[in-house]
Enzyme design. Sequence first.
Site, PDB file in Angstrom:
ATOM      1  N   GLY A   5      10.371   0.181 -14.459  1.00  0.00           N
ATOM      2  CA  GLY A   5       9.702   0.547 -13.205  1.00  0.00           C
ATOM      3  C   GLY A   5      10.139   1.916 -12.694  1.00  0.00           C
ATOM      4  CD  GLN A   6       6.961   4.189  -8.500  1.00  0.00           C
ATOM      5  OE1 GLN A   6       6.793   5.388  -8.292  1.00  0.00           O
ATOM      6  NE2 GLN A   6       6.606   3.261  -7.633  1.00  0.00           N
TER       7      GLN A   6
ATOM      8  CB  THR B 257       5.240  -3.272  -6.827  1.00  0.00           C
ATOM      9  OG1 THR B 257       4.752  -2.881  -8.103  1.00  0.00           O
ATOM     10  CG2 THR B 257       6.739  -3.439  -6.865  1.00  0.00           C
TER      11      THR B 257
ATOM     12  CG  ASP C  31       7.389   0.123   4.184  1.00  0.00           C
ATOM     13  OD1 ASP C  31       7.364  -0.427   3.062  1.00  0.00           O
ATOM     14  OD2 ASP C  31       6.588   1.024   4.505  1.00  0.00           O
TER      15      ASP C  31
ATOM     16  CE1 TYR D 202       5.719  -5.864  -2.969  1.00  0.00           C
ATOM     17  CE2 TYR D 202       5.426  -4.782  -0.846  1.00  0.00           C
ATOM     18  CZ  TYR D 202       6.096  -4.889  -2.046  1.00  0.00           C
ATOM     19  OH  TYR D 202       7.132  -4.034  -2.333  1.00  0.00           O
TER      20      TYR D 202
ATOM     21  CE  LYS E 155      10.318  -6.766  -2.453  1.00  0.00           C
ATOM     22  NZ  LYS E 155      11.032  -6.647  -3.760  1.00  0.00           N
TER      23      LYS E 155
ATOM     24  CD1 TRP F   1       5.049   3.650   2.731  1.00  0.00           C
ATOM     25  CD2 TRP F   1       4.269   5.714   3.087  1.00  0.00           C
ATOM     26  NE1 TRP F   1       4.226   3.611   3.836  1.00  0.00           N
ATOM     27  CE2 TRP F   1       3.734   4.864   4.075  1.00  0.00           C
ATOM     28  CE3 TRP F   1       3.925   7.064   3.124  1.00  0.00           C
ATOM     29  CZ2 TRP F   1       2.871   5.318   5.082  1.00  0.00           C
ATOM     30  CZ3 TRP F   1       3.069   7.517   4.129  1.00  0.00           C
ATOM     31  CH2 TRP F   1       2.551   6.653   5.087  1.00  0.00           C
TER      32      TRP F   1
HETATM   33  N1  LIG Z   1       6.595   1.012  -4.921  1.00  0.00           N
HETATM   34  C1  LIG Z   1       6.701   1.061  -3.595  1.00  0.00           C
HETATM   35  O1  LIG Z   1       5.957   1.783  -2.921  1.00  0.00           O
HETATM   36  C2  LIG Z   1       7.744   0.252  -2.876  1.00  0.00           C
HETATM   37  C3  LIG Z   1       7.812   0.303  -1.472  1.00  0.00           C
HETATM   38  C4  LIG Z   1       8.780  -0.448  -0.808  1.00  0.00           C
HETATM   39  C5  LIG Z   1       9.657  -1.214  -1.538  1.00  0.00           C
HETATM   40  N2  LIG Z   1       9.556  -1.267  -2.891  1.00  0.00           N
HETATM   41  C6  LIG Z   1      10.473  -2.132  -3.629  1.00  0.00           C
HETATM   42  O2  LIG Z   1      11.286  -1.295  -4.449  1.00  0.00           O
HETATM   43  C7  LIG Z   1      11.621  -1.993  -5.654  1.00  0.00           C
HETATM   44  C8  LIG Z   1      11.255  -1.149  -6.862  1.00  0.00           C
HETATM   45  O3  LIG Z   1       9.841  -0.912  -6.854  1.00  0.00           O
HETATM   46  P1  LIG Z   1       9.137   0.013  -7.949  1.00  0.00           P
HETATM   47  O4  LIG Z   1       8.086   0.781  -7.244  1.00  0.00           O
HETATM   48  O5  LIG Z   1      10.158   0.709  -8.755  1.00  0.00           O
HETATM   49  O6  LIG Z   1       8.413  -1.106  -8.835  1.00  0.00           O
HETATM   50  P2  LIG Z   1       7.526  -0.900 -10.139  1.00  0.00           P
HETATM   51  O7  LIG Z   1       7.498   0.531 -10.552  1.00  0.00           O
HETATM   52  O8  LIG Z   1       6.240  -1.612  -9.911  1.00  0.00           O
HETATM   53  O9  LIG Z   1       8.357  -1.688 -11.244  1.00  0.00           O
HETATM   54  C9  LIG Z   1       8.460  -3.074 -11.200  1.00  0.00           C
HETATM   55  C10 LIG Z   1       9.362  -3.521 -12.319  1.00  0.00           C
HETATM   56  O10 LIG Z   1       9.428  -4.954 -12.266  1.00  0.00           O
HETATM   57  C11 LIG Z   1       9.190  -5.463 -13.566  1.00  0.00           C
HETATM   58  N3  LIG Z   1       8.602  -6.792 -13.484  1.00  0.00           N
HETATM   59  C12 LIG Z   1       7.396  -7.140 -12.988  1.00  0.00           C
HETATM   60  N4  LIG Z   1       7.196  -8.457 -13.159  1.00  0.00           N
HETATM   61  C13 LIG Z   1       8.307  -8.942 -13.774  1.00  0.00           C
HETATM   62  C14 LIG Z   1       8.704 -10.233 -14.217  1.00  0.00           C
HETATM   63  N5  LIG Z   1       7.911 -11.301 -14.106  1.00  0.00           N
HETATM   64  N6  LIG Z   1       9.924 -10.372 -14.774  1.00  0.00           N
HETATM   65  C15 LIG Z   1      10.733  -9.298 -14.936  1.00  0.00           C
HETATM   66  N7  LIG Z   1      10.411  -8.048 -14.552  1.00  0.00           N
HETATM   67  C16 LIG Z   1       9.205  -7.884 -13.975  1.00  0.00           C
HETATM   68  C17 LIG Z   1       8.211  -4.472 -14.178  1.00  0.00           C
HETATM   69  O11 LIG Z   1       8.196  -4.652 -15.583  1.00  0.00           O
HETATM   70  P3  LIG Z   1       6.876  -4.278 -16.458  1.00  0.00           P
HETATM   71  O12 LIG Z   1       6.913  -2.787 -16.606  1.00  0.00           O
HETATM   72  O13 LIG Z   1       7.082  -5.017 -17.715  1.00  0.00           O
HETATM   73  O14 LIG Z   1       5.704  -4.734 -15.650  1.00  0.00           O
HETATM   74  C18 LIG Z   1       8.854  -3.156 -13.728  1.00  0.00           C
HETATM   75  O15 LIG Z   1       9.935  -2.839 -14.549  1.00  0.00           O
HETATM   76  C19 LIG Z   1      10.880  -3.335  -5.567  1.00  0.00           C
HETATM   77  O16 LIG Z   1      11.747  -4.301  -5.060  1.00  0.00           O
HETATM   78  C20 LIG Z   1       9.771  -3.073  -4.569  1.00  0.00           C
HETATM   79  O17 LIG Z   1       9.343  -4.266  -3.919  1.00  0.00           O
HETATM   80  C21 LIG Z   1       8.637  -0.530  -3.582  1.00  0.00           C
END
Ligand SMILES: NC(=O)c1ccc[n+]([C@@H]2O[C@H](COP(=O)([O-])OP(=O)(O)OC[C@H]3O[C@@H](n4cnc5c(N)ncnc54)[C@H](OP(=O)(O)O)[C@@H]3O)[C@@H](O)[C@H]2O)c1
Length: 324
Positions: free
Chosen positions: A12-13, A63, A103, A126, A130, A151
């Site tokens: 992931g990111q 996400t 958030d 979502y 969370k 974000w």
């Molecule tokens: N993105 C945002 O804007 C945002 C905002 C606020 C908070 N957050 C929080 O920040 C954290 C990181 O977010 P991110 O944006 O880096 O997320 P992301 O880029 O969507 O990456 C999600 C990761 O979770 C893995 N994943 C999904 N389903 C899974 C499963 N069933 N078992 C194991 N792994 C799984 C994905 O693997 P695959 O690549 O195999 O799918 C990927 O590695 C999260 O907790 C998110 O809720 C994100």
Amino acid sequence: MKPTILLTGKSGQLGSELDRLLPKLGEVIAPDRKDLDLREPEKIRQIMRDVKPQLLVNAAAYTAVDTAETDQANALAINAEGPRLLALEAKKLGAMLVHFSTDYVFDGSKKAPYVETDPPNPLNAYGRTKLAGEQAIRDSGAAHLIFRTSWVYATHGRNFLLTILRLATEREELKIVGDQVGAPTCASDLAAATTGMLVDIFTSAKSQFTLPEASGTYHMTATGQTTWYEFANAILAEARRASQDLPWLASATKGRPLIARRVLPISTEEFRLPTRRPAYSVLSNARLMQTFGVTLPDWRTQLQNCFSSKRIPANPPSVVSSCE
Ligand SMILES: NC(=O)c1ccc[n+]([C@@H]2O[C@H](COP(=O)([O-])OP(=O)(O)OC[C@H]3O[C@@H](n4cnc5c(N)ncnc54)[C@H](OP(=O)(O)O)[C@@H]3O)[C@@H](O)[C@H]2O)c1
């Protein structure tokens, strides 16, 4: 002590940035989703027993905000039930769990930055899943740090930055939501701050915040606030200034010129997304500063840093925007 670290979500990111930085602290074991699917309780228990980590960093999550509305069982399994089990296993091992939340646990009705003690009231599935994950971790009794962020974007993965760059190569006019306010946070800054704190916690004998005293929920976002509309304008301004042969930028635009001439603000209502989002979700980072002495740079500085990053994209950019 050099801890053994179990990291989830390494594709992931945020997870990919943590995978790059956490080896500063200890040995990182980072199974991908096929080796550790958070929907499979027995796999979680097994891997925790096999690896016996001292530190567990959960960067995995469901996400896709809009999809979560119609796929609540999976969102709940990944965002709440999986983290609950990770926390229970962490408690058994005496390990510490670092987890990320959002958030979107807030409803956006406040007019000043949210603090950790403000009552959550998620507007969408979502956010509800969370929040359930946060609560399960707090209830587990495990030493934990929950970092709520907002974000999130990176030079790879699925996010607003890469979507805007792609759209700017396809359309002369972009219409972007101008009435939602938040803090765009770069995954690399988030990962750097998290790693720095963990290094202090695990390596400083004099640490004032040794766990479990510092266990709890903290807001961790870029400083400042903006709208999606202003953020899109800032992205395009940076992209025009940047060297077009930056590897990640060339990959995001597929080497095509930016043809967008106008960016127009529209209302959330006009944008007609199927899912409700908070109108205002700025988080106060004061508690993070008071406890750990950590502040993330302003959102504009984070964006500028992205445009000077020469890193080759880890994953090819995707055209779909997920969680914001
Ligand atoms: N993105 C945002 O804007 C945002 C905002 C606020 C908070 N957050 C929080 O920040 C954290 C990181 O977010 P991110 O944006 O880096 O997320 P992301 O880029 O969507 O990456 C999600 C990761 O979770 C893995 N994943 C999904 N389903 C899974 C499963 N069933 N078992 C194991 N792994 C799984 C994905 O693997 P695959 O690549 O195999 O799918 C990927 O590695 C999260 O907790 C998110 O809720 C994100």
